[in-house]
Scaffold this motif. Structure first.
Motif, PDB file in Angstrom:
ATOM      1  N   ASN A   1       6.458  -7.197  -4.506  1.00 20.93           N
ATOM      2  CA  ASN A   1       5.640  -7.163  -5.716  1.00 20.93           C
ATOM      3  C   ASN A   1       6.526  -6.570  -6.796  1.00 20.93           C
ATOM      4  OD1 ASN A   1       3.922  -5.983  -7.838  1.00 20.93           O
ATOM      5  ND2 ASN A   1       2.222  -6.677  -6.571  1.00 20.93           N
ATOM      6  N   VAL A   2       6.981  -7.402  -7.729  1.00 25.18           N
ATOM      7  CA  VAL A   2       7.980  -6.949  -8.687  1.00 25.18           C
ATOM      8  C   VAL A   2       7.462  -5.816  -9.563  1.00 25.18           C
ATOM      9  CG1 VAL A   2       7.402  -8.610 -10.519  1.00 25.18           C
ATOM     10  CG2 VAL A   2       9.755  -7.778 -10.272  1.00 25.18           C
ATOM     11  N   TYR A   3       6.161  -5.784  -9.828  1.00 26.37           N
ATOM     12  CA  TYR A   3       5.611  -4.758 -10.708  1.00 26.37           C
ATOM     13  C   TYR A   3       5.607  -3.395 -10.014  1.00 26.37           C
ATOM     14  CZ  TYR A   3       4.331  -9.187 -12.704  1.00 26.37           C
ATOM     15  OH  TYR A   3       4.407 -10.470 -13.199  1.00 26.37           O
ATOM     16  N   LEU A   4       5.228  -3.380  -8.750  1.00 27.22           N
ATOM     17  CA  LEU A   4       5.313  -2.135  -7.986  1.00 27.22           C
ATOM     18  C   LEU A   4       6.770  -1.680  -7.868  1.00 27.22           C
ATOM     19  CD1 LEU A   4       2.781  -2.839  -5.072  1.00 27.22           C
ATOM     20  CD2 LEU A   4       2.383  -1.562  -7.186  1.00 27.22           C
ATOM     21  N   SER A   5       7.665  -2.627  -7.639  1.00 22.71           N
ATOM     22  CA  SER A   5       9.083  -2.283  -7.499  1.00 22.71           C
ATOM     23  C   SER A   5       9.636  -1.638  -8.761  1.00 22.71           C
ATOM     24  CB  SER A   5       9.901  -3.532  -7.152  1.00 22.71           C
ATOM     25  OG  SER A   5       9.574  -4.021  -5.875  1.00 22.71           O
ATOM     26  N   GLN A   6       9.241  -2.139  -9.921  1.00 21.31           N
ATOM     27  CA  GLN A   6       9.773  -1.582 -11.165  1.00 21.31           C
ATOM     28  C   GLN A   6       9.244  -0.174 -11.420  1.00 21.31           C
ATOM     29  OE1 GLN A   6      12.149  -3.075 -11.835  1.00 21.31           O
ATOM     30  NE2 GLN A   6      11.861  -5.261 -11.704  1.00 21.31           N
ATOM     31  N   PHE A   7       8.005   0.084 -11.030  1.00 22.43           N
ATOM     32  CA  PHE A   7       7.491   1.452 -11.160  1.00 22.43           C
ATOM     33  C   PHE A   7       8.238   2.396 -10.226  1.00 22.43           C
ATOM     34  CE2 PHE A   7       3.886  -0.460 -13.351  1.00 22.43           C
ATOM     35  CZ  PHE A   7       3.535   0.526 -14.268  1.00 22.43           C
ATOM     36  N   MET A   8       8.582   1.916  -9.018  1.00 23.25           N
ATOM     37  CA  MET A   8       9.357   2.764  -8.102  1.00 23.25           C
ATOM     38  C   MET A   8      10.795   2.920  -8.581  1.00 23.25           C
ATOM     39  SD  MET A   8       8.073   1.793  -4.245  1.00 23.25           S
ATOM     40  CE  MET A   8       8.392   0.022  -4.391  1.00 23.25           C
ATOM     41  N   ASN A   9      11.382   1.858  -9.140  1.00 26.19           N
ATOM     42  CA  ASN A   9      12.783   1.899  -9.562  1.00 26.19           C
ATOM     43  C   ASN A   9      13.009   2.729 -10.813  1.00 26.19           C
ATOM     44  OD1 ASN A   9      13.248   0.153  -7.465  1.00 26.19           O
ATOM     45  ND2 ASN A   9      13.598  -1.648  -8.743  1.00 26.19           N
TER      46      ASN A   9
ATOM     47  N   ARG B   1       0.839  -1.214   0.000  1.00 27.98           N
ATOM     48  CA  ARG B   1       0.000   0.000   0.000  1.00 27.98           C
ATOM     49  C   ARG B   1       0.870   1.258   0.000  1.00 27.98           C
ATOM     50  NH1 ARG B   1      -3.260  -3.382   3.309  1.00 27.98           N
ATOM     51  NH2 ARG B   1      -2.192  -2.693   5.206  1.00 27.98           N
ATOM     52  N   LYS B   2       1.963   1.241   0.757  1.00 30.96           N
ATOM     53  CA  LYS B   2       2.887   2.373   0.741  1.00 30.96           C
ATOM     54  C   LYS B   2       3.476   2.560  -0.660  1.00 30.96           C
ATOM     55  CE  LYS B   2       4.510   1.597   5.500  1.00 30.96           C
ATOM     56  NZ  LYS B   2       5.707   1.208   6.300  1.00 30.96           N
ATOM     57  N   ALA B   3       3.823   1.460  -1.304  1.00 29.73           N
ATOM     58  CA  ALA B   3       4.437   1.520  -2.628  1.00 29.73           C
ATOM     59  C   ALA B   3       3.503   2.167  -3.643  1.00 29.73           C
ATOM     60  CB  ALA B   3       4.826   0.115  -3.085  1.00 29.73           C
ATOM     61  N   VAL B   4       2.222   1.821  -3.588  1.00 34.12           N
ATOM     62  CA  VAL B   4       1.249   2.406  -4.519  1.00 34.12           C
ATOM     63  C   VAL B   4       1.195   3.911  -4.344  1.00 34.12           C
ATOM     64  CG1 VAL B   4      -1.193   2.539  -5.119  1.00 34.12           C
ATOM     65  CG2 VAL B   4      -0.135   0.309  -4.693  1.00 34.12           C
ATOM     66  N   GLY B   5       1.181   4.373  -3.099  1.00 26.46           N
ATOM     67  CA  GLY B   5       1.150   5.820  -2.849  1.00 26.46           C
ATOM     68  C   GLY B   5       2.389   6.514  -3.373  1.00 26.46           C
ATOM     69  N   LEU B   6       3.559   5.895  -3.182  1.00 25.77           N
ATOM     70  CA  LEU B   6       4.804   6.499  -3.668  1.00 25.77           C
ATOM     71  C   LEU B   6       4.849   6.547  -5.189  1.00 25.77           C
ATOM     72  CD1 LEU B   6       7.274   4.810  -1.168  1.00 25.77           C
ATOM     73  CD2 LEU B   6       6.799   7.248  -1.329  1.00 25.77           C
ATOM     74  N   ILE B   7       4.331   5.507  -5.829  1.00 20.98           N
ATOM     75  CA  ILE B   7       4.306   5.488  -7.301  1.00 20.98           C
ATOM     76  C   ILE B   7       3.457   6.636  -7.835  1.00 20.98           C
ATOM     77  CG2 ILE B   7       3.467   4.173  -9.294  1.00 20.98           C
ATOM     78  CD1 ILE B   7       4.264   1.632  -7.715  1.00 20.98           C
ATOM     79  N   LEU B   8       2.309   6.848  -7.238  1.00 18.17           N
ATOM     80  CA  LEU B   8       1.421   7.920  -7.688  1.00 18.17           C
ATOM     81  C   LEU B   8       2.037   9.289  -7.479  1.00 18.17           C
ATOM     82  CD1 LEU B   8      -2.007   6.536  -6.383  1.00 18.17           C
ATOM     83  CD2 LEU B   8      -1.121   6.488  -8.726  1.00 18.17           C
ATOM     84  N   ASP B   9       2.853   9.429  -6.444  1.00 17.03           N
ATOM     85  CA  ASP B   9       3.453  10.738  -6.127  1.00 17.03           C
ATOM     86  C   ASP B   9       4.766  10.996  -6.849  1.00 17.03           C
ATOM     87  OD1 ASP B   9       1.363  11.257  -4.403  1.00 17.03           O
ATOM     88  OD2 ASP B   9       2.434  10.557  -2.615  1.00 17.03           O
ATOM     89  N   HIS B  10       5.389   9.953  -7.432  1.00 20.63           N
ATOM     90  CA  HIS B  10       6.707  10.122  -8.054  1.00 20.63           C
ATOM     91  C   HIS B  10       6.704   9.482  -9.445  1.00 20.63           C
ATOM     92  CE1 HIS B  10       7.485  10.422  -3.699  1.00 20.63           C
ATOM     93  NE2 HIS B  10       8.491  11.225  -4.038  1.00 20.63           N
ATOM     94  N   PRO B  11       6.254  10.196 -10.446  1.00 21.86           N
ATOM     95  CA  PRO B  11       6.178   9.632 -11.807  1.00 21.86           C
ATOM     96  C   PRO B  11       7.533   9.247 -12.393  1.00 21.86           C
ATOM     97  CG  PRO B  11       5.712  11.982 -11.818  1.00 21.86           C
ATOM     98  CD  PRO B  11       5.714  11.568 -10.395  1.00 21.86           C
ATOM     99  N   LEU B  12       8.630   9.836 -11.883  1.00 23.66           N
ATOM    100  CA  LEU B  12       9.963   9.498 -12.378  1.00 23.66           C
ATOM    101  C   LEU B  12      10.642   8.445 -11.513  1.00 23.66           C
ATOM    102  CD1 LEU B  12      11.311  13.028 -13.390  1.00 23.66           C
ATOM    103  CD2 LEU B  12      10.209  11.302 -14.821  1.00 23.66           C
TER     104      LEU B  12
END
Length: 426
Positions: A333-341, A304-315
């Motif tokens: 969750n590899v998919y969330l991780s790749q969006f954050m990375n 849940r934290k990862a989803v919020g960070l992804i939405l707030d950091h498009p880069l």
């Protein structure tokens, strides 16, 4: 030629030497087959990094194109282009990582693994049937090595082996983590199951015997994700085999194998569960309500934290920043991780390549060629890894890239067949 033999048309060529003067000449295809066989057979021995398999894979990456034994098709090149862009975006996001050096290393390793998938795809595409068998047969050998280590450690068959080959009471074999052991065994189990379903009886019996210890090692890894993904892949390989066959004998074989296989596994697992250590840990791990899954610092709280960070950091926030700053561990969750990375674009490219590979495999299965069976194996096994990626980070699992590269190469071979015509002997 047996389906589980370590030889292929090229490996057999290792014995064919041509004498010129006082020396011996070994063909390029033979050298390539030896390198690939070595990399696959050692792919399960990863106590540390770089592992022996990584060194051999580096030789494969450099050597095979130089030897002229690769042919890169459209699907392979498009996917590799996506991976190049993904890594580039990941490297750009490393500028905001909490540990830039470690983050850059992570992205470089990703590029290395993607290069391995590229060259493996090109190698298989150039001569798909024998090279697919070579890769998978040697991969099974690697899994048997890991299985033997897992048994030696878990049952303390060798002094001091328990500490070396287990982790928190769970078998890890020659891997660093029990979850990776379980996941890595899945493709080998799927392949041996397919051989049992579709190959001649003599080969099928050998495959069935090989499959049993692999399944027991999977059980002793106590990896819930690996259990689920393997079961899903086996269901898919059986279903795809059923809907693509036109022979009554195949349907009868599927029914017989399913019944005998289920009875054998139940008896084997039942015998293992009679051991107090196995039964107790199995009951604990089979529960879906683990303490480390719950709460804000648990697995699901982290997602849940990862989803919020992804939405707030498009880069993106950079590799490893999530575990270093926002949560005790990675998002699982590899998919969330790749969006954050790698940001929104990087995560999208990763997802397009992964799910596009699956879609290409499913589409290619519709064609009745000699490669239909191999594509069923790689696609079904890859489905399991893709599914497991929703609950764990799979981005550096070697078998993920092996399966992806195999799928690319096999599909490309169906789009642009080699000079020799396919033989449909499944």
């Amino acid at each position: 030629m047996t389906a589980l033999s370590l030889t292929s048309r090229h490996a057999a060529g290792a014995l064919s030497r041509q004498e010129r003067g006082n020396g011996w000449i070994v063909s390029a295809s033979t050298l390539a087959a030896i390198a690939v066989a070595g990399a696959m057979a050692t792919s399960s021995i990863v106590f540390s990094e770089p592992a022996v398999a990584d060194i051999l894979m580096a030789a494969v990456i450099v050597g095979l194109p130089l030897l002229g034994v690769t042919r890169f098709g459209t699907l392979t090149l498009l996917n590799f282009a996506a991976w190049l862009a993904f890594v580039a975006l990941g490297l750009a996001a490393c500028s905001v990582s909490t540990n830039i050096d470690t983050a850059i290393t992570h992205q470089v390793v990703t590029l290395f693994l993607a290069l391995g998938a590229l060259v493996l795809a090109g190698y298989v595409s150039a001569d798909p049937e024998p090279r697919f068998r070579l890769v998978m047969n040697c991969y099974v050998v690697g899994c048997l090595i890991a299985t033997a280590a897992a048994f030696a450690g878990y049952f303390q068959l060798i002094p001091s082996a328990y500490d070396l080959f287990t982790n928190f009471g769970r078998a890890r074999g020659t891997f660093k983590d029990p979850n990776v052991l379980g996941a890595a065994l899945a493709p080998a189990i799927v392949y041996t199951a397919w051989v049992t379903l579709r190959h001649p009886i003599r080969h099928a019996m050998v495959a069935a015997v090989v499959c049993v210890p692999l399944c027991l090692a999977l059980l002793l890894s106590f990896s819930r994700g690996a259990w689920a993904s393997t079961a899903f892949s086996l269901v898919m390989v059986a279903w795809l085999g059923l809907v693509t066959t036109r022979r009554v004998a195949d349907i009868q074989r599927l029914t017989v194998v399913a019944v005998i296989g289920a009875i054998t596994l139940v008896l084997a697992i039942g015998a293992a569960l009679r051991l107090e250590a196995v039964g107790g840990l199995f009951e604990e791990r089979a529960s879906l309500d683990q303490s480390y899954d719950q709460g804000p610092d648990g697995r699901f709280g982290g997602q849940r934290k990862a989803v919020g960070l992804i939405l707030d950091h498009p880069l993106g926030i950079g590799t490893y920043t999530f575990r270093d700053t926002y949560h005790p561990e990675e998002a699982h969750n590899v998919y969330l991780s790749q969006f954050m990375n790698a940001g929104w674009l990087g995560g999208l490219l990763y997802s397009i390549s992964v799910f596009g590979t699956l879609a290409a495999g499913v589409f290619a299965i519709r064609k009745r060629t000699a490669l239909q069976g191999p594509i069923i194996v790689t696609t079904a096994a890859f489905m399991g890894v893709v599914l497991e990626g929703a609950i764990i980070d799979t981005d550096h699992w070697r078998h993920f890239f092996i399966l992806m590269g195999l799928t690319w190469g096999l599909v490309d071979a169906t789009l642009t067949p080699p000079v020799s015509e396919f033989r449909h002997d499944d």
